[in-house]
Scaffold this motif. Structure first.
Motif, mmCIF file in Angstrom:
data_model
loop_
_atom_site.group_PDB
_atom_site.id
_atom_site.type_symbol
_atom_site.label_atom_id
_atom_site.label_comp_id
_atom_site.label_asym_id
_atom_site.label_seq_id
_atom_site.Cartn_x
_atom_site.Cartn_y
_atom_site.Cartn_z
ATOM 1 N N VAL A 423 0.822 -1.218 0.000
ATOM 2 C CA VAL A 423 0.000 0.000 0.000
ATOM 3 C C VAL A 423 0.855 1.267 0.000
ATOM 4 O O VAL A 423 0.618 2.196 -0.787
ATOM 5 N N VAL A 424 1.854 1.321 0.885
ATOM 6 C CA VAL A 424 2.665 2.543 0.993
ATOM 7 C C VAL A 424 3.389 2.870 -0.311
ATOM 8 O O VAL A 424 3.305 4.009 -0.805
ATOM 9 N N PRO A 425 4.099 1.922 -0.937
ATOM 10 C CA PRO A 425 4.712 2.246 -2.234
ATOM 11 C C PRO A 425 3.678 2.616 -3.295
ATOM 12 O O PRO A 425 3.931 3.495 -4.130
ATOM 13 N N ALA A 426 2.495 1.964 -3.254
ATOM 14 C CA ALA A 426 1.444 2.293 -4.223
ATOM 15 C C ALA A 426 0.977 3.731 -4.046
ATOM 16 O O ALA A 426 0.694 4.431 -5.028
ATOM 17 N N VAL A 427 0.904 4.187 -2.792
ATOM 18 C CA VAL A 427 0.548 5.588 -2.525
ATOM 19 C C VAL A 427 1.584 6.512 -3.155
ATOM 20 O O VAL A 427 1.251 7.540 -3.754
ATOM 21 N N GLY A 428 2.866 6.138 -3.031
ATOM 22 C CA GLY A 428 3.922 6.936 -3.654
ATOM 23 C C GLY A 428 3.775 7.003 -5.154
ATOM 24 O O GLY A 428 3.973 8.062 -5.762
ATOM 25 N N VAL A 429 3.388 5.892 -5.786
ATOM 26 C CA VAL A 429 3.175 5.861 -7.233
ATOM 27 C C VAL A 429 2.018 6.774 -7.627
ATOM 28 O O VAL A 429 2.132 7.605 -8.534
ATOM 29 N N VAL A 430 0.888 6.618 -6.945
ATOM 30 C CA VAL A 430 -0.319 7.387 -7.283
ATOM 31 C C VAL A 430 -0.079 8.883 -7.091
ATOM 32 O O VAL A 430 -0.420 9.699 -7.963
ATOM 33 N N PHE A 431 0.504 9.267 -5.951
ATOM 34 C CA PHE A 431 0.744 10.684 -5.686
ATOM 35 C C PHE A 431 1.706 11.271 -6.715
ATOM 36 O O PHE A 431 1.500 12.392 -7.194
ATOM 37 N N SER A 432 2.747 10.531 -7.040
ATOM 38 C CA SER A 432 3.741 11.054 -7.978
ATOM 39 C C SER A 432 3.142 11.256 -9.366
ATOM 40 O O SER A 432 3.346 12.302 -10.002
ATOM 41 N N ILE A 433 2.392 10.263 -9.847
ATOM 42 C CA ILE A 433 1.756 10.391 -11.158
ATOM 43 C C ILE A 433 0.750 11.535 -11.146
ATOM 44 O O ILE A 433 0.648 12.318 -12.104
ATOM 45 N N TRP A 434 0.009 11.641 -10.062
ATOM 46 C CA TRP A 434 -0.998 12.694 -9.950
ATOM 47 C C TRP A 434 -0.354 14.083 -9.968
ATOM 48 O O TRP A 434 -0.832 14.995 -10.635
ATOM 49 N N LEU A 435 0.770 14.239 -9.254
ATOM 50 C CA LEU A 435 1.455 15.525 -9.243
ATOM 51 C C LEU A 435 2.028 15.860 -10.616
ATOM 52 O O LEU A 435 2.100 17.033 -10.992
ATOM 53 N N ILE A 436 2.422 14.834 -11.365
ATOM 54 C CA ILE A 436 2.941 15.068 -12.714
ATOM 55 C C ILE A 436 1.893 15.753 -13.586
ATOM 56 O O ILE A 436 2.219 16.589 -14.443
ATOM 57 N N THR A 437 0.613 15.432 -13.368
ATOM 58 C CA THR A 437 -0.446 16.006 -14.203
ATOM 59 C C THR A 437 -0.596 17.505 -14.010
ATOM 60 O O THR A 437 -1.221 18.174 -14.836
ATOM 61 N N PHE A 438 -0.028 18.042 -12.936
ATOM 62 C CA PHE A 438 -0.135 19.485 -12.679
ATOM 63 C C PHE A 438 0.989 20.278 -13.355
ATOM 64 O O PHE A 438 0.974 21.502 -13.345
ATOM 65 N N LEU A 439 1.953 19.585 -13.920
ATOM 66 C CA LEU A 439 3.074 20.282 -14.546
ATOM 67 C C LEU A 439 2.670 20.850 -15.906
ATOM 68 O O LEU A 439 1.802 20.321 -16.587
ATOM 69 N N LYS A 440 3.307 21.920 -16.298
ATOM 70 C CA LYS A 440 2.959 22.622 -17.525
ATOM 71 C C LYS A 440 3.366 21.818 -18.761
ATOM 72 O O LYS A 440 4.272 20.992 -18.719
#
Length: 482
Positions: A423-440
């Motif tokens: 679960v913890v590494p999966a959270v890291g994956v989801v958060f990282s991909i999600w934050l990528i979507t905010f980049l220009k």
């Protein structure tokens, strides 16, 4: 048949049980183990705390998140913590230079490792430049506050101000850090530890004094740009809550890497996040978010409440303290480059170390010069856009790899085990991909160009020159085939 061999080639993995042996056998490409737990922790804290407090906190508060910059740091911190625990497991398992590059190479294959390493070469170098520009802003504030002035041509990159031609101070700082790293890791780490101590002291003074000048009315409205503003701010400040990843590249220079590296990663992130939260509360409580200076937030905030003399102290502390961020990330990029070259993915010439100081002097000077050019001639906004996407992708790779390896090789001795698997590494994956979507989109474009260049270098050079390409292939980290 050729396609099959090509597919097997890009997926070849560096056997984990051979990594330490390969490292010890490398003549002329050897690093010296001198770093202890607290020196490693200082390098981690030095990489995390810096531009985030002294520059980015003000930038995000004024124009993106308002007082909710605190939430931005917490969101970024959650994603970073999930990845940090994954890094901690790998750092104890594979005590080798290269960090995410090495972990990806050992678990997901050569091509995945190559692209993470290739990305980190650009990302870490850009971070060094961005931080140097941030220090330059505080330097300019300090000079002007003392009543002095410098020629406009040397105060910023072209297009950043009237008469600006080059950010000379920022460029010089990059070369200074390269020089310090070339003195040898023991001397450089001693410098880093002392300066990190001074930086933490300055931050504690800022928090302690600023607490008594908080106006709670400045916290309203807390989300002036909506909750989305806080999330957008998280994507911006994300590179302020890592640094442990760059610190983990120093694994081969740690006295007891398997024991100390995981602890140093966890300790450095905890210390940094506590200080970030308190500093954000003080900054947005002292001054209305709309009036916070984007380049020297705390100095102007203290000046606004009549503490001008302390503002100068903060500016000096920021200049000294942010140097440690440059140190950590330049250390990181040079060790990644060194590791890739030693593995044959880049020319071996770059992997040669100094005969007595045992540091990769060649790549260190090249990185110093490259970061100096970026810092001197590219505005901070454009330089910052080069930093986040590769780091986020590295986090994705490390979090995925720790899950894969846990199930592929549960028998491996692990000095630290990531809790809450998977679960913890999966959270890291989801958060990282999600934050990528905010980049220009410009960030994606630059990344795509760098990706294509990397693809050409890999298939034109690295695929054929890799050390693994010259060895019998192994299966499942076992003995050679045939």
């Amino acid at each position: 048949m050729a396609r099959l061999r090509m597919g097997e080639g890009v997926l070849r993995r560096k056997p984990i049980d051979q990594i330490t042996a390969d490292t010890d056998a490398a003549e002329g490409e050897r690093l010296t183990r001198t770093l202890g737990l607290w020196q490693l922790t200082a390098i981690g804290v030095g990489g995390i705390i810096g531009a985030g407090i002294f520059t980015l906190a003000g930038t995000v508060a004024n124009g993106t998140a308002g007082p909710a910059v605190l939430v931005s740091f917490l969101i970024a911190g959650v994603a970073s913590a999930a990845a940090a625990l994954s890094y901690a497991e790998f750092a104890g398992l594979i005590p080798k230079a290269g960090s995410a590059y090495t972990y990806g190479y050992a678990v997901l294959g050569e091509l995945a490792g190559w692209f993470i390493g290739w990305d980190l070469l650009l990302e870490y170098t850009a971070i060094v430049a961005v931080v140097a520009i941030g220090i330059s802003g505080y330097f300019s504030f300090l000079i002007e506050d003392m009543g002095a002035s410098l020629p406009h041509w040397m105060l910023g990159a072209p297009g950043t101000g009237d008469g600006h031609r080059v950010d000379l101070f920022a460029a010089a700082l990059c070369l200074l850090i390269a020089y310090l790293l070339n003195l040898g890791i023991k001397n450089a780490a001693r410098f880093e530890t002392v300066v990190v101590g001074l930086k933490v002291l300055v931050v504690l003074v800022v928090i302690g004094v600023g607490f008594f000048h908080i106006n709670t009315g400045n916290y309203h409205p807390f989300f002036p740009y909506g909750v989305g503003g806080a999330f957008t701010g998280a994507a911006t400040v994300f590179f302020a809550v890592f640094g442990y990843d760059a610190m983990s590249t120093a694994a081969e220079e740690s006295k007891d890497a398997q024991k100390h590296m995981p602890k140093a990663i966890v300790y450095s992130l905890i210390i940094a996040m506590v200080l970030y939260v308190l500093a954000c509360l003080v900054l947005t409580g002292m001054q209305d978010y709309r009036h916070i200076d984007k380049e020297s937030g705390f100095s102007t905030a203290f000046k606004s409440v009549g503490l001008g003399s302390l503002a100068d102290v903060i500016a000096v502390g920021a200049i000294i303290g942010i140097l440690t961020v440059m140190f950590t990330f330049m250390l990181g990029v040079t060790r990644v480059w060194f590791s890739m070259s030693r593995d044959g993915l880049l020319p071996k010439w770059f992997a040669k170390t100094h005969p007595t100081r045992h540091v990769p002097t060649r790549v260190t000077w090249i990185v110093g010069a490259a970061s100096a050019v970026i810092a001197g001639f590219i505005p901070i906004g454009e330089a910052a856009e080069l930093t986040n996407i590769g780091i986020l992708l590295a986090f994705v790779v490390v979090c995925v790899a720790v899950i894969v390896l846990r199930y592929r090789r549960p028998d491996l001795p692990r000095a630290f085990r990531t809790p809450g698997m998977p679960v913890v590494p999966a959270v890291g994956v989801v958060f990282s991909i999600w934050l990528i979507t905010f980049l220009k989109w410009e960030t994606w474009l630059r990344f795509a160009v760098w990706f294509v260049i990397g693809l050409a270098v890999y298939f034109g050079y690295s695929y054929h020159r890799s050390e693994l390409a010259r060895q019998p292939q192994r299966t499942k980290d076992g003995p050679p085939r045939g």
